[in-house]
Design a protein around this motif. Structure first.
Motif, PDB file in Angstrom:
ATOM      1  N   TYR A  33       0.846  -1.197   0.000  1.00 57.14           N
ATOM      2  CA  TYR A  33       0.000   0.000   0.000  1.00 57.14           C
ATOM      3  C   TYR A  33       0.876   1.240   0.000  1.00 57.14           C
ATOM      4  N   ASP A  34       0.501   2.227  -0.815  1.00 58.48           N
ATOM      5  CA  ASP A  34       1.190   3.518  -0.869  1.00 58.48           C
ATOM      6  C   ASP A  34       0.260   4.555  -0.235  1.00 58.48           C
ATOM      7  N   ALA A  35       0.577   4.962   0.990  1.00 58.72           N
ATOM      8  CA  ALA A  35      -0.285   5.897   1.711  1.00 58.72           C
ATOM      9  C   ALA A  35      -0.289   7.271   1.073  1.00 58.72           C
ATOM     10  N   ARG A  36       0.804   7.665   0.446  1.00 52.47           N
ATOM     11  CA  ARG A  36       0.873   8.995  -0.179  1.00 52.47           C
ATOM     12  C   ARG A  36      -0.104   9.101  -1.343  1.00 52.47           C
ATOM     13  N   LEU A  37      -0.186   8.045  -2.160  1.00 44.86           N
ATOM     14  CA  LEU A  37      -1.090   8.043  -3.309  1.00 44.86           C
ATOM     15  C   LEU A  37      -2.446   7.418  -2.993  1.00 44.86           C
ATOM     16  N   GLY A  38      -2.518   6.701  -1.870  1.00 46.18           N
ATOM     17  CA  GLY A  38      -3.770   6.059  -1.509  1.00 46.18           C
ATOM     18  C   GLY A  38      -4.135   4.905  -2.418  1.00 46.18           C
ATOM     19  N   ILE A  39      -3.133   4.148  -2.887  1.00 45.34           N
ATOM     20  CA  ILE A  39      -3.395   3.020  -3.792  1.00 45.34           C
ATOM     21  C   ILE A  39      -2.734   1.759  -3.254  1.00 45.34           C
ATOM     22  N   ALA A  40      -3.295   0.626  -3.662  1.00 44.87           N
ATOM     23  CA  ALA A  40      -2.727  -0.663  -3.295  1.00 44.87           C
ATOM     24  C   ALA A  40      -1.963  -1.234  -4.485  1.00 44.87           C
ATOM     25  N   GLY A  41      -1.130  -2.213  -4.201  1.00 46.41           N
ATOM     26  CA  GLY A  41      -0.362  -2.863  -5.256  1.00 46.41           C
ATOM     27  C   GLY A  41      -0.184  -4.329  -4.946  1.00 46.41           C
ATOM     28  N   VAL A  42       0.120  -5.106  -5.960  1.00 44.74           N
ATOM     29  CA  VAL A  42       0.338  -6.549  -5.800  1.00 44.74           C
ATOM     30  C   VAL A  42       1.736  -6.885  -6.316  1.00 44.74           C
ATOM     31  N   VAL A  43       2.534  -7.496  -5.463  1.00 47.95           N
ATOM     32  CA  VAL A  43       3.876  -7.945  -5.828  1.00 47.95           C
ATOM     33  C   VAL A  43       3.755  -9.340  -6.431  1.00 47.95           C
ATOM     34  N   THR A  44       4.148  -9.475  -7.691  1.00 46.06           N
ATOM     35  CA  THR A  44       3.945 -10.727  -8.424  1.00 46.06           C
ATOM     36  C   THR A  44       5.152 -11.661  -8.395  1.00 46.06           C
ATOM     37  N   GLY A  45       6.301 -11.154  -7.930  1.00 46.26           N
ATOM     38  CA  GLY A  45       7.515 -11.955  -7.953  1.00 46.26           C
ATOM     39  C   GLY A  45       8.296 -11.835  -9.248  1.00 46.26           C
ATOM     40  N   LEU A 101       1.921  -4.486  -9.500  1.00 51.92           N
ATOM     41  CA  LEU A 101       0.706  -4.122 -10.226  1.00 51.92           C
ATOM     42  C   LEU A 101      -0.082  -3.143  -9.374  1.00 51.92           C
ATOM     43  N   SER A 102      -0.326  -1.969  -9.916  1.00 49.78           N
ATOM     44  CA  SER A 102      -0.989  -0.948  -9.106  1.00 49.78           C
ATOM     45  C   SER A 102      -2.109  -0.231  -9.825  1.00 49.78           C
ATOM     46  N   ARG A 103      -2.534  -0.714 -10.988  1.00 55.18           N
ATOM     47  CA  ARG A 103      -3.698  -0.157 -11.665  1.00 55.18           C
ATOM     48  C   ARG A 103      -4.938  -0.823 -11.081  1.00 55.18           C
ATOM     49  N   THR A 104      -5.539  -0.145 -10.152  1.00 56.20           N
ATOM     50  CA  THR A 104      -6.571  -0.782  -9.336  1.00 56.20           C
ATOM     51  C   THR A 104      -7.971  -0.416  -9.773  1.00 56.20           C
ATOM     52  N   TYR A 105      -8.874  -1.359  -9.531  1.00 54.77           N
ATOM     53  CA  TYR A 105     -10.308  -1.168  -9.685  1.00 54.77           C
ATOM     54  C   TYR A 105     -10.878  -1.633  -8.341  1.00 54.77           C
ATOM     55  N   GLU A 106     -11.063  -0.701  -7.446  1.00 54.76           N
ATOM     56  CA  GLU A 106     -11.231  -1.063  -6.051  1.00 54.76           C
ATOM     57  C   GLU A 106     -12.676  -0.934  -5.587  1.00 54.76           C
ATOM     58  N   LYS A 107     -12.981  -1.582  -4.463  1.00 52.30           N
ATOM     59  CA  LYS A 107     -14.295  -1.443  -3.843  1.00 52.30           C
ATOM     60  C   LYS A 107     -14.197  -1.760  -2.371  1.00 52.30           C
TER      61      LYS A 107
END
Length: 243
Positions: free
Chosen positions: A159-171, A236-242
């Motif tokens: 999570y990036d608190a500055r941008l308010g977005i989540a991300g997924v580390v894929t390896g 991956l940080s292009r989110t479609y969140e809910k």
């Protein structure tokens, strides 16, 4: 003498009568011609006569022309396109969320989201509470994966608190080879698995051929290898969140 005079008078009267009737007929002809011209001019001033509706053999009237004063059909208004904020997309549910720093992200604002795991959507709807969505993933409340024993089937959520977005580390890591370096160094020297390659720009996406593996160990190998121009961990940080 008197008889001759009577004949002359009779001829004069007869000629006058003939002249009178001839003039009357000529005048009538001129009047008729004038009336016809007047009617023709009047009709021209009214414009062309619209053709009468054609009637087919079935008895139904076929309209062959549309009146010039008919109102055009009005176009149906387009439905208003709602802004994204009104189309059902909402922000991540970060209520009571906890985040921890990791040396994996020392040069960025990313932090590991504790107690949250990324579950691939192709595995079906998860039973655990969902706190957000990303392309291909549900973000659910479950024990987070350990970066030192990482598996692609259990990606790490950050999570990036500055941008308010989540991300997924894929390896996966993105690496750029130095000019003139063969891509074989990635497989033969570093022992990595190449997932995608773009030779024209010397860019390759690589990961460990074995699972589980230590993300930090692979990251350090790539950072310290002299044959690489740069390396970066994929998030991956292009989110479609809910909620």
């Amino acid at each position: 003498m008197a008889r001759r005079l009577s004949i002359v008078i009779f001829l004069i009267v007869l000629g006058g009568a003939a002249l009178y009737f001839w003039n009357k007929e000529a005048s009538s002809a001129i009047t008729s011609s004038t009336d016809v011209s007047s009617v023709s001019s009047s009709e021209k001033s009214k414009g062309p006569i619209s053709p009468a509706p054609a009637v087919d053999t079935s008895g139904k009237t076929q309209i062959t022309e549309i009146a010039s004063n008919q109102e055009p059909a009005q176009m149906m208004p387009r439905s208003r396109r709602l802004p994204k904020s009104e189309r059902g997309s909402t922000k991540l549910n970060t209520q009571n969320a906890e985040f921890s720093e990791s040396p994996l992200f020392a040069d960025s604002d990313w932090k590991i989201w504790n107690g949250v795991k990324a579950v691939p959507k192709n595995a079906g709807q998860p039973s655990s509470p969902i706190v957000g969505e990303m392309t291909g993933f549900y973000l659910v409340k479950e024990d987070a994966a350990d970066p030192s024993v990482f598996s692609a089937s259990e990606p790490i959520v950050v999570y990036d608190a500055r941008l308010g977005i989540a991300g997924v580390v894929t390896g996966t890591f993105s690496v750029v080879l130095k000019e003139g370096i063969s891509p074989e160094v990635l497989t033969q020297t570093l022992g990595l698995k190449v997932l995608n390659s773009f030779p024209d720009i010397r860019t390759y996406y690589v990961t460990s051929p074995q699972e589980p593996f230590d993300l930090k160990a692979v990251q350090d190998v790539l950072k310290n290898d002299p044959s690489l121009e740069s390396s970066e961990m994929e998030i991956l940080s292009r989110t479609y969140e809910k909620n």
